[in-house]
Write an enzyme that holds these catalytic residues in place. Sequence first.
Site, PDB file in Angstrom:
ATOM      1  CG  LEU A 139      36.901  64.314  30.303  1.00 29.40           C
ATOM      2  CD1 LEU A 139      37.156  62.943  30.895  1.00 29.40           C
ATOM      3  CD2 LEU A 139      35.503  64.796  30.668  1.00 29.40           C
ATOM      4  CE  LYS A 153      47.333  74.147  32.723  1.00 27.02           C
ATOM      5  NZ  LYS A 153      48.343  74.197  33.773  1.00 27.02           N
ATOM      6  CD  GLU A 177      43.068  57.456  16.694  1.00 26.22           C
ATOM      7  OE1 GLU A 177      43.430  56.621  15.880  1.00 26.22           O
ATOM      8  OE2 GLU A 177      42.269  57.213  17.613  1.00 26.22           O
TER       9      GLU A 177
END
Lengths: 746, 514
Positions: free
Chosen positions: A634, A637, A709
């Site tokens: 989404l 950055k 993760e």
Amino acid sequence: MPAKNIEHRIIGKATDRIDGPLKVTGQAKYTSDRHLPGMLYAVPVGATIANGTIQSIDDREARALPGVLGIYHRGNIGQIYRVPPDKGFDFKTDEARPPFEDDTVRYYGQFVAVAVAETLEAATDAASRVKVQYQAQTPNVKGRFFEENPKLKVESERGNATEAFTNATAAHKIEQIYSSPAQFHSAIELHGTVADYDGRQLTVYETTQAIGTHRNVIAAMLGLDVQNVKVISKFLGSGFGGKLWPWTHSVLACTLARDLGRPIKLVNTRKAVFHTSGHRPEIEQRIRLSATPQGHLTSIQHDYINHAAMLDKYVETCGEATKYFYSCPNVKISSAVAKRNVGSPTSMRGPGAVPGLFATESALDELAIKLGMDPVQLRIINEPQKDEGLDIPFASRHLLECYKTGAQKFGWDKRNPKVGSMRNNDGLILGWGTAGAGWIAERIPAQASVELGHDGSIKVLCGTQDIGTGTYTILAQIAAEELKVPLDRIEVKLGDTTLPPGPLSGGSMVTGSVIPAVQQAAQTAAKLVLSAAATAPNSPYNGVDEKELDFKDGMVHRKSEDAKAGVPFDQLLKTCKYKVITGKGQSAGTFGGGKPKESRHSYGAHFVEVTWQPETARLRINRVVTVIDAGKILNPKAGRNQIEGSIVMGMGMALFEGGRYESRLGAPINSNFADYVMAVHLDVPDLDVTFLEFANTDLNAYGARGIGEIGLAGFAAATCNAVYHATGVRVRDLPIRIEDLLTSQV
Amino acid sequence: MGHRDFVHFYVNGKEHRVGGAAVFQTLSDYLRQDLYLCGTKVVCAEGDCGACSVLVLDRQRSQAPVTGSGSAYKAVNACIQYLYQIDGAHIVTVEGLKAQNAINAVQSAMVDQNGAQCGYCTPGFITTMCALAQDMQAGVSACGSKDKYKDKTTCIKDALTGNLCRCTGYEAIIQAGLAIDLDTFQPVADLYDLASIDESLQSTRQQSVSIQAAQRLVFVPADLDSALGFLAGQPGARIVSGGTDVSVNINKRGLLPDVILSTCLLSKNDATLTAITLDTASNTVIIGALTSLKNVEAFFAEHVPEFARVLWVFGSPQIRNAGTLAGNIANGSPIGDSLPFLFVAGATIDVASQARGRRSVAIDAFYKGYKQLDLAPDELIVGIRVPLTQEILRLYKVSRRQHLDISGFTAAFALSLEPTAMGAVPVIKKLRVALGGVAATVLRMRQIEDRAVGMTHDATTWAILGEMARSAIDPLSDVRGARDYRLTLARNIFDKFYLETSETGTAPREPICK
């Protein structure tokens, strides 16, 4: 489901985090930055033994200090209740024992008293002068759990792995034990609580990844009505799992606030965080693999044991990924827990899969070497067609694409498999290693609302929290996308239990979970505005069929006209006398339910280059190529940050990090940032992170999955595999120490 | 002149006079609890993470870059600066960087590059990067000298290596460092009326500070005579300069000195204590006891780069900005990073007391046992003299992490060879070797030194000498290294030295800034 190429305006675009300016100016308010009128400071006293009983507590000197209000301990602390039994996340704690419940000390640093004073200095001084007499017993903090031959519990089994392994020829099987030490989350922000009780309502400012759970647990332990407890966590200095479930510091702070009638601030010292606020447990794993001479796996046995606190039963589910990662007819996974005099372990970034894949991906490398096969090739030929653990199809599995892209970027085809055979231009020996990564892709229930105000405000409200990953920004992006307005029009409210209940920040599940809820809330809000426009008496669109109206760039307009020809929604709301229009949305969970229809995971591959200088035993991680498929990204950055941060944490896991328990006192002796070594700037190698965006829209319409993760999974194995390739030394006990490599013949 | 009963300093251009028990709190606690300036974060409370980094006006920097106002700020860790250490200072916190309510060029680079993730370490990064931007603007590299500034990325990593981030993986922050728009960056010094701040601080600068609160006494002498006079009456007072050791022990190990002598005013008033000069007649470097390690590093980068290398990995920039060489000497730890060099260089420690005046002690006579010094309770280290030689010098630090880590083992070699004919194997003329982390003090290996004279400079010789070292020591096992590992290191460091200094050596030397 095939990947869809939906064009988005804001979703998927590199976006500055909307809270960036607050963070770079020091204005973002974290828990310990809260100051309330009349606030007192609490400083706990930690036990200086790891096993034994408290004989007496002499607090006379401490109490006599100026500014000290009291020293609280088992003898005089107010009522603290237990949390009700619960299998889900609603009342989850990893240390279930209420603080000060008995005189038994079960781990070093366990809180045995707490000093309360007008200033932090006075409270710290008082805490240091509380004299506690103990009857100490020898603590048990031993590792090497398999030596005790504990009874293993079977977690998952298919075929007959034992028989297949026994029947396999020695040349085609391996059996090894891998260990990893206690690893500490070391979130930069210390755990802390500011608690304020007004006689009826308890407001808790808390460092928590789960405000809802925190509220439930505190209400239960303090015996308060859950409606009367509010938990606020506006900014969180990260957590990595260490702030998922309530710890004793918070229970003490809230109890003191309830009983003293003044706000309490309790911020753990770094040492107390090491001692009392969780860690990934020390783990031993035994892997047995067998294969055909061509490399097809014929059996996998994965047994693992983790240490757990005396009163708790934390299981590190190291076999989670083992079940589905490779095609293999005979798999047996079993576990055991070794009770030790340690603080409660808890989830840490990628619980289960991260240590599990360290062992299995190291073992697979060992098998590849034994079979004389390329490690990537071995993975290719064992690629499964379905999740064989659950016998269900994969929703979206692109592990081989990750390997392919990674191998190409890394230049894997130039690898000479012979140990110590490759050198760079400086004459340093190169080691190249690879390993795979996998992590669950699930949703947990979430609600959200979107408010359009007559003042022109557009608010997204969700009772989740941003632990630093960029949740504020993601929610703003979703609302801006759906409402077709610029990002800077959106205001996001999080971190407050009075907001619509949102997901906990764990399991990389927030983003995937909130998308449907926020989408629905935004779409509903827009629809309601159009309804208002079509029906309100004063509306310029009164009587127009709302199907002919649209909402874009903050304007209500006829579909037949340009948005610019319409009316700003705030003006419309004012004209129609609506103060605010609220759209609500919710999404159901997928996690923890029954057997799913599809196996949902994200995948990745790491390629690691180490340099080895045998003359001086100098090892460096020099270059990393990581390819991740976590569906649609989404915000690239924020996404890159997540993976780069995981890699650097993985460098720590591979090379530096490990708690060391001193056997006599049972204390984790490196419980500070001088001795618990993590990677710093100058350790950072060349990082090349690539996302393959195979969007699978099962979880949400954007096809996004979590990425918090997965980047850590497999990294330590890839490093150990590279180290073997450079040095010929197989390190199976993390972290890799130079001492271990001195036997290198390279 | 009577004593002041308050410490006098500025925070973000505002004057503060603090007396009583409050001076015994850390600057970070004072900022957060008394001033509600909560941008400064406390994370490790021992100078290991940089989250509490604030800027301090630096008047003594040997390479003070010329910015708009000609003044430079340096980053220090506020968690190990007690208020009694900052008398006469101007402190700028993250809240004090705001120019016209806009974010500055550093802050906007951090936003653009997503350098802030959870944001908790961010204010410390911002302040540290503002010091970096100031140095970049002035053309001074983060590492201290212009020629090393070639590799900007490494210099940024170097400048920020004292700032821990657990989220971003650092890459975004490094990119932010590269993206700082130096044309629009307004130096911190330009945000404040430094002339009037100076004038105000000057008004109290000649006055020593004496503050008693309950059992605790702190004295901040304005000149050396006052300092020695105080020590004569309070022998054994704990002397605090940078606080990179004492303050850590107060925070971490409950050290609670009743009597403290803080040198912060001395370093402002007595130039001989902060100067670092080369006496060309004797070819000796004279280092004032209060010179920061950063200044020592910058000086030696020109004269003895090998020692600058060790200072580079000594600690974070914040620690090097605050700490002093005298502090490392007085700490007396057998793993003190500067000591092996000082041992082989034949450094001399100058100490002074009111009763007996000045005396000098050779460094290898200075240590009597584990942290036992030849320093009377009324004496103060005032200077260090380091003779320069043309010998081949190699210094080694072994730690788990290259940067920001405590050594497990250290070594120093100074070697001179007899001139030999072309092609002949050189012969050892003179050797000095010191090892740290293998005994209660740093050890000069005199037997090895004597044995080496006249031997050929070849692998066999150094293997023999290494074996001698292994047999001569009896190290402990601790968290920084097992006994066997240290024995191996002591043996193999001789091989390493040989490989690095023989013409056929294969071990490349890792440059500081690459």
